[in-house]
Design a protein around this motif. Structure first.
Motif, PDB file in Angstrom:
ATOM      1  N   HIS A 143     -17.547   5.083  23.655  1.00 14.48           N
ATOM      2  CA  HIS A 143     -17.546   3.939  24.567  1.00 14.48           C
ATOM      3  C   HIS A 143     -16.112   3.473  24.843  1.00 14.48           C
ATOM      4  CE1 HIS A 143     -18.498   0.028  26.311  1.00 14.48           C
ATOM      5  NE2 HIS A 143     -19.744   0.483  26.462  1.00 14.48           N
ATOM      6  N   PRO A 144     -15.781   3.196  26.110  1.00 13.97           N
ATOM      7  CA  PRO A 144     -14.403   2.814  26.433  1.00 13.97           C
ATOM      8  C   PRO A 144     -13.946   1.501  25.784  1.00 13.97           C
ATOM      9  CG  PRO A 144     -15.836   2.595  28.372  1.00 13.97           C
ATOM     10  CD  PRO A 144     -16.628   3.302  27.305  1.00 13.97           C
ATOM     11  N   ARG A 145     -14.865   0.617  25.443  1.00 17.37           N
ATOM     12  CA  ARG A 145     -14.474  -0.659  24.837  1.00 17.37           C
ATOM     13  C   ARG A 145     -14.320  -0.563  23.317  1.00 17.37           C
ATOM     14  NH1 ARG A 145     -18.025  -5.532  26.737  1.00 17.37           N
ATOM     15  NH2 ARG A 145     -16.355  -6.645  25.629  1.00 17.37           N
ATOM     16  N   THR A 146     -14.833   0.494  22.700  1.00 19.82           N
ATOM     17  CA  THR A 146     -14.784   0.592  21.239  1.00 19.82           C
ATOM     18  C   THR A 146     -13.894   1.726  20.734  1.00 19.82           C
ATOM     19  OG1 THR A 146     -16.789   1.961  21.270  1.00 19.82           O
ATOM     20  CG2 THR A 146     -17.091  -0.412  20.946  1.00 19.82           C
ATOM     21  N   SER A 147     -13.653   2.717  21.560  1.00 15.40           N
ATOM     22  CA  SER A 147     -12.956   3.920  21.080  1.00 15.40           C
ATOM     23  C   SER A 147     -11.548   3.635  20.585  1.00 15.40           C
ATOM     24  CB  SER A 147     -12.922   4.990  22.168  1.00 15.40           C
ATOM     25  OG  SER A 147     -12.242   4.521  23.313  1.00 15.40           O
TER      26      SER A 147
END
Length: 196
Positions: A143-147
């Motif tokens: 996920h772009p918000r968690t990576s």
């Protein structure tokens, strides 16, 4: 004992006078809950994405039953029986371990197969190796918000330990009961007095 960070545990937290599974189900992500849903769930409790990723690091300890992730091994899709995001050797080992999961509900795998009894950042390193046991674990990497937090914690044990300690302290204060909403139990599995 497991080598994790030291953090303050506040005393005197009250337990509810009620206990029902429906109130728990709505507040705990499932193994296959999407990352967008998990982020919304934590944000609704006033947790940032970074705090959620740090708290997910608790998966560095413990295990999950095969039934929670077997669909990723044996029935991922019509054309792809095994989730391709698993490292091939990891999925092969899990298939062997969980082969009889339908008949033996106790079958389980460590969330962190490398250092299962040590509180460290290997969990995040495993995600980058294709060894995220649960779909929700794997989602953190994708996920772009968690990576970016996965990258940070995989590289920096100190950052993970410090952020986890702050987030777990905050979690311990989330939704606390006040006044006559609950009681500090003398015995954790029973009410202090009978209630009607």
């Amino acid at each position: 004992m497991a080598g994790g960070p030291v953090y303050t545990v506040m005393l005197g937290r009250k337990d509810s006078f009620e206990s029902n599974i429906s109130s728990v189900e709505a507040n705990i992500p499932r193994a296959n809950t999407t990352m967008d849903e998990i982020i919304r769930m934590f944000e609704s409790k006033n947790f940032t994405v970074g705090e959620m990723v740090a708290l997910s690091g608790a998966h560095t300890i413990g295990f999950s039953h095969c039934k929670e992730f077997a669909y990723r091994l044996f029935g991922y899709s019509r054309n792809t029986p095994t989730d391709p995001s698993y490292h091939p050797k990891f999925s092969a080992a899990l298939k062997t371990l969980c082969a009889n999961y339908k008949n033996d509900s106790d079958m389980a795998a460590f969330n962190d197969p490398m250092t299962p009894s040590k509180f460290d950042n290997i969990y995040y390193q495993n995600l980058k190796r294709g060894m995220g046991l649960l779909e929700s674990d794997n989602g953190l990497l994708r996920h772009p918000r968690t990576s970016r937090f996965v990258d940070l914690y995989a590289f920096n044990q100190t950052a993970f330990s410090n952020d986890f300690a702050r987030a777990i302290e905050k979690l311990s204060l989330s939704g606390i009961k006040t006044g006559n909403q609950g009681e500090v139990r003398r015995k954790c599995d029973a009410f202090n007095t009978f209630r009607t």
